[in-house]
Design a protein around this motif. Structure first.
Motif, short mmCIF file in Angstrom:
data_model
loop_
_atom_site.label_atom_id
_atom_site.label_comp_id
_atom_site.label_asym_id
_atom_site.label_seq_id
_atom_site.Cartn_x
_atom_site.Cartn_y
_atom_site.Cartn_z
N LEU A 152 0.83 -1.21 0.00
CA LEU A 152 0.00 0.00 0.00
C LEU A 152 0.87 1.26 0.00
O LEU A 152 0.49 2.27 -0.60
CB LEU A 152 -0.93 0.01 1.22
N LEU A 153 2.01 1.19 0.66
CA LEU A 153 2.93 2.33 0.64
C LEU A 153 3.41 2.58 -0.80
O LEU A 153 3.44 3.73 -1.26
CB LEU A 153 4.12 2.07 1.55
N ILE A 154 3.77 1.52 -1.49
CA ILE A 154 4.19 1.65 -2.89
C ILE A 154 3.05 2.19 -3.74
O ILE A 154 3.23 3.11 -4.55
CB ILE A 154 4.67 0.29 -3.43
N SER A 155 1.85 1.63 -3.55
CA SER A 155 0.69 2.08 -4.32
C SER A 155 0.36 3.54 -4.02
O SER A 155 0.03 4.31 -4.93
CB SER A 155 -0.52 1.20 -3.99
N GLY A 156 0.45 3.93 -2.75
CA GLY A 156 0.17 5.32 -2.38
C GLY A 156 1.14 6.30 -3.02
O GLY A 156 0.74 7.35 -3.54
N LEU A 157 2.44 5.97 -2.98
CA LEU A 157 3.44 6.83 -3.60
C LEU A 157 3.23 6.93 -5.11
O LEU A 157 3.33 8.02 -5.70
CB LEU A 157 4.85 6.29 -3.31
N ALA A 158 2.93 5.79 -5.74
CA ALA A 158 2.73 5.78 -7.19
C ALA A 158 1.50 6.57 -7.59
O ALA A 158 1.54 7.39 -8.53
CB ALA A 158 2.62 4.34 -7.69
N ASN A 159 0.39 6.36 -6.89
CA ASN A 159 -0.85 7.05 -7.24
C ASN A 159 -0.75 8.55 -6.99
O ASN A 159 -1.27 9.36 -7.77
CB ASN A 159 -2.02 6.47 -6.45
N LEU A 160 -0.09 8.94 -5.90
CA LEU A 160 0.08 10.37 -5.63
C LEU A 160 0.98 11.01 -6.67
O LEU A 160 0.70 12.12 -7.16
CB LEU A 160 0.64 10.58 -4.22
N SER A 161 2.05 10.33 -7.05
CA SER A 161 2.96 10.86 -8.07
C SER A 161 2.22 11.07 -9.39
O SER A 161 2.33 12.13 -10.02
CB SER A 161 4.14 9.90 -8.29
N PHE A 162 1.46 10.05 -9.79
CA PHE A 162 0.74 10.17 -11.06
C PHE A 162 -0.34 11.23 -10.98
O PHE A 162 -0.56 11.97 -11.95
CB PHE A 162 0.12 8.83 -11.44
N ALA A 163 -1.03 11.32 -9.84
CA ALA A 163 -2.10 12.31 -9.69
C ALA A 163 -1.54 13.73 -9.79
O ALA A 163 -2.16 14.60 -10.42
CB ALA A 163 -2.82 12.12 -8.35
N LEU A 164 -0.39 13.98 -9.18
CA LEU A 164 0.23 15.31 -9.28
C LEU A 164 0.63 15.62 -10.72
O LEU A 164 0.46 16.75 -11.19
CB LEU A 164 1.46 15.37 -8.37
N CYS A 165 1.17 14.61 -11.41
CA CYS A 165 1.53 14.80 -12.81
C CYS A 165 0.29 15.04 -13.66
O CYS A 165 0.27 15.95 -14.49
CB CYS A 165 2.29 13.57 -13.31
#
Length: 272
Positions: free
Chosen positions: A68-81
């Motif tokens: 979930l930590l990996i998923s959270g970092l990935a989703n937040l990164s993509f959402a900001l982009c």
């Protein structure tokens, strides 16, 4: 046209952004529904990770909280982009309809005009969802906090967004040569989002090498998560890789800028 802004250009960008905000807030109900829809889409991505752990306690060497930590970092990164530069994938429509000529005629940066000219506020929902998932994950995993790890937690989504943005820009630039390039670009942008949301250890062979290291998607969430957790790389990579996201993101941005400038020079307008 050179990508250099004249004095006073900042006011022009502010006007473009303000016009977008006003137009989207004209229909409040539609705006709220769009935000809720984006929240649901992100929630589905996270739910997919949770469902996988219903059949196994460990996936690729990672527990559910760690995944979930990996998923959270990935989703937040993509959402900001997606919030900041996601609209660049509509460039093929500008080229096809001739609107790109009008963009070139203005004394402003072409790339910033495309970004500011169609800002989608509904994507704030995905950013909020990514933050929530990240906070939940951090409360489930044991982390021995240091200044370096805290700084990485803040910076990793930003550099991840830079890497995704580089892929967006480079992929959209293909439209200068092939107008119907949308699906080609999406296979790397949205495909990269899905790849980054899982531990890189669940992939194998050439696919992992191409996406994790060739395109750098392992540095969006996988390696930052290893550094935050203080976990050695199950793939046997050196510990330095866990702290290499800024270098990879800036290198990707440099490559994307080179591809963009090449595409701009290649373009000969709709009537030529």
């Amino acid at each position: 046209m050179a990508e250099h802004d004249p004095p006073g250009a900042l006011a022009g960008y502010r006007q473009l952004l303000a016009a977008q905000v006003r137009s989207q807030l004209q229909y409040r109900v539609s705006f709220v529904m769009d935000i809720l829809g984006n929240l649901v889409l992100t929630l589905v991505d996270v739910a997919t990770v949770v469902v996988l752990f219903r059949v196994t306690p460990v996936l690729g060497g990672f527990s559910l909280p760690e995944a979930l930590l990996i998923s959270g970092l990935a989703n937040l990164s993509f959402a900001l982009c997606d919030l900041s530069v996601g609209n660049i994938d509509t460039m093929r429509l500008y080229i096809r309809t001739g609107r790109f000529d009008a963009v070139l005629a203005r004394p402003l940066s072409v790339l910033l005009q495309l970004i500011c000219g169609d800002l989608a506020l509904r994507r704030f929902g995905r950013v909020a969802q990514g933050v929530v998932v990240l906070v939940i994950a951090l409360n489930l995993v044991p982390v021995r906090w240091t200044f370096a790890r805290a700084a990485l937690l803040v910076l990793a989504p930003l550099f991840g967004a830079v890497l995704f943005a580089s892929i967006f820009v480079a992929g959209s630039t293909v439209a200068f040569w092939f107008i119907e390039s949308g699906e080609f670009a999406n296979s790397f942008t949205y495909g990269g989002r899905d790849f980054s949301a899982y531990p890189a250890t669940v992939y194998a062979g050439w696919f992992r090498k191409a996406f994790a290291y060739g395109l750098g998607f392992a540095f969006v969430a996988y390696y930052p998560a290893l550094a935050i957790l203080g976990k050695p790389d199950p793939l046997g990579g050196p510990r330095l890789l866990s702290w290499s996201s800024p270098v990879v993101a800036l290198a990707a941005a440099g490559v994307a800028a080179l591809i963009w400038r090449t595409g701009i020079r290649h373009y000969r307008s709709t009537g030529s």
